[in-house]
Design a protein around this motif. Sequence first.
Motif, PDB file in Angstrom:
ATOM      1  N   LEU B  96       0.823  -1.228   0.000  1.00 25.80           N
ATOM      2  CA  LEU B  96       0.000   0.000   0.000  1.00 25.80           C
ATOM      3  C   LEU B  96       0.858   1.280   0.000  1.00 25.80           C
ATOM      4  O   LEU B  96       0.740   2.105  -0.923  1.00 25.80           O
ATOM      5  CB  LEU B  96      -0.964  -0.035   1.186  1.00 25.80           C
ATOM      6  CG  LEU B  96      -1.876   1.167   1.375  1.00 25.80           C
ATOM      7  CD1 LEU B  96      -2.885   1.262   0.249  1.00 25.80           C
ATOM      8  CD2 LEU B  96      -2.604   1.089   2.703  1.00 25.80           C
ATOM      9  N   PRO B  97       1.757   1.460   0.981  1.00 23.40           N
ATOM     10  CA  PRO B  97       2.587   2.671   0.921  1.00 23.40           C
ATOM     11  C   PRO B  97       3.616   2.623  -0.213  1.00 23.40           C
ATOM     12  O   PRO B  97       3.989   3.662  -0.747  1.00 23.40           O
ATOM     13  CB  PRO B  97       3.286   2.696   2.286  1.00 23.40           C
ATOM     14  CG  PRO B  97       3.239   1.316   2.782  1.00 23.40           C
ATOM     15  CD  PRO B  97       2.028   0.676   2.203  1.00 23.40           C
ATOM     16  N   ARG B  99       3.211   1.504  -3.265  1.00 22.63           N
ATOM     17  CA  ARG B  99       2.584   1.995  -4.502  1.00 22.63           C
ATOM     18  C   ARG B  99       2.361   3.495  -4.458  1.00 22.63           C
ATOM     19  O   ARG B  99       2.363   4.162  -5.494  1.00 22.63           O
ATOM     20  CB  ARG B  99       1.274   1.255  -4.753  1.00 22.63           C
ATOM     21  CG  ARG B  99       1.507  -0.148  -5.241  1.00 22.63           C
ATOM     22  CD  ARG B  99       0.217  -0.837  -5.624  1.00 22.63           C
ATOM     23  NE  ARG B  99       0.500  -2.142  -6.212  1.00 22.63           N
ATOM     24  CZ  ARG B  99      -0.323  -3.161  -6.181  1.00 22.63           C
ATOM     25  NH1 ARG B  99      -1.485  -3.043  -5.575  1.00 22.63           N
ATOM     26  NH2 ARG B  99      -0.009  -4.310  -6.736  1.00 22.63           N
ATOM     27  N   LYS B 100       2.122   4.011  -3.262  1.00 24.78           N
ATOM     28  CA  LYS B 100       1.952   5.465  -3.149  1.00 24.78           C
ATOM     29  C   LYS B 100       3.303   6.175  -3.302  1.00 24.78           C
ATOM     30  O   LYS B 100       3.391   7.226  -3.916  1.00 24.78           O
ATOM     31  CB  LYS B 100       1.322   5.812  -1.795  1.00 24.78           C
ATOM     32  CG  LYS B 100       0.976   7.292  -1.690  1.00 24.78           C
ATOM     33  CD  LYS B 100       0.087   7.578  -0.518  1.00 24.78           C
ATOM     34  CE  LYS B 100      -0.113   9.074  -0.340  1.00 24.78           C
ATOM     35  NZ  LYS B 100      -0.804   9.721  -1.450  1.00 24.78           N
ATOM     36  N   ASP B 103       5.179   5.275  -7.573  1.00 26.39           N
ATOM     37  CA  ASP B 103       4.019   5.084  -8.443  1.00 26.39           C
ATOM     38  C   ASP B 103       4.346   4.241  -9.674  1.00 26.39           C
ATOM     39  O   ASP B 103       3.543   3.416 -10.106  1.00 26.39           O
ATOM     40  CB  ASP B 103       3.490   6.460  -8.862  1.00 26.39           C
ATOM     41  CG  ASP B 103       1.991   6.449  -9.012  1.00 26.39           C
ATOM     42  OD1 ASP B 103       1.383   5.465  -8.576  1.00 26.39           O
ATOM     43  OD2 ASP B 103       1.446   7.411  -9.565  1.00 26.39           O
TER      44      ASP B 103
END
Lengths: 254, 211
Positions: B96-97, B99-100, B103
């Motif tokens: 989750l983090p 991919r943030k 990108d």
Amino acid sequence: MIQEQRKKSLTDFFLFLAETLGELLRLRNNRHVSSQVVMRQILFTGVEALPLIGFIALAIGGLTIMQGYAFLSNFGQGIWVHIILVRVVVSELSGIITALVVIARSGTAISTELGNMVVSREMKLLKSFGISPVGYLVVSRILGVMVAMLVLTLYFNIIAVLGGWLFSQFFNHLEFRAFINDFLAVISLSQVLMSLIKSIVFGWIIALTASYQGMSVRQASTEVPQRTIKAVVSSIFAVIIADITISWIFWMFS
Amino acid sequence: MQIVFDHICTYGGLRDFSLELQAEGCISLYDPSEKLSASLLSTLVGLEDICGGKLSLDGIDYADYWQNHQLLETFGYVFDEGIMLSNLTLKENLLLPWRKRFDNESDKLFETELQNWLSRLELNLDINLRPALVSAAERKFMGFVRALMLKPRLLLIDDPYYLLNKGERQKLNGFLRELKRNVNLLIASADDDFIIGFASRVISLQDVSPA
């Protein structure tokens, strides 16, 4: 700390609503992180509820036809039983019953899950990533429940009509095509539209209310069941008020 | 990175708090109460809202700083409790983090990085399990992996020994000794292991009393 200990008020709900709408507008930016939550919510609220909704719809459709025949046959008007099916089931019961099932399954689950996440500081974890908890957890759930409600209501209507036809076989043998023709003759586009609009609005109300109550938990796990009860009661009230309002609007313009 | 707290008040635990630090190498915040240091770290990652004073990063006002910088590339935060999102698996918690933060990076690179950090920490666990199914210490170590994979400029560690037994503490201490050569660390702890002979600078918050 001072803010957290303040009692929740109606203003907090509207602030939460505004934040939710704001995050909804920014959904495009968070799509890569929230699509998974949306899909899981659709799976839980929609797909996993299909057997229960199907069973209830079959019973409601069948019982409506049974009671309708029993009553209308006294006056030799058994043919009009389809109108009852349209008026009662498609226009009113499908949305309300589906909403009650979704409140019981998903409303409670959302409120409990979010409440526990607050207690275990998972909201803080998301904030430490620069991810808005409302955007990631609430908006995704609202979208998921709205889509699931729409699909479930359509499914309820289809199964209820099939159930109606199945039960009508007990009273007089009627070809399926003839039954559907009669049904289509009495149903109008506005009734279908009203049913679908209701389902979307109900989905939005249920997810928003459950999320608000879940996110309102402050620190203790003992608050979670209390908030869940509030979520259920508030959702039922709000859904019924919305149902009356939408039905009244359609009735005014029909 | 230069961090300046100038008479900061937060809705959490900071009251008229001032501190200036050049966050390079390894810095330990010695705080026997553990509240003030936890508040300080929380404030840096935006978990505590500032209600007064001024906080600046590299001479830029805290609010303005984020217009040109991403939180995840600036600070990595390791919570004392090793918090994980309960609705995701361990792997998804790390993704989750990731991919943030990255990108455009591929998931294959994620797998490589993950395996690298897992082997460095000698962690042998099924990353497809939900966090509730692994021990608190394993969650805590996975919290380190999650933060380090994001390659932050400064790693904030709140009470590194919390939830760990003696063996796990030794393992973590060895790991952090190795880590501090390459990663900037800001450690909030009251343990002697991080105060005596560990950090390049120790800041005592003992005399700074919350109002």
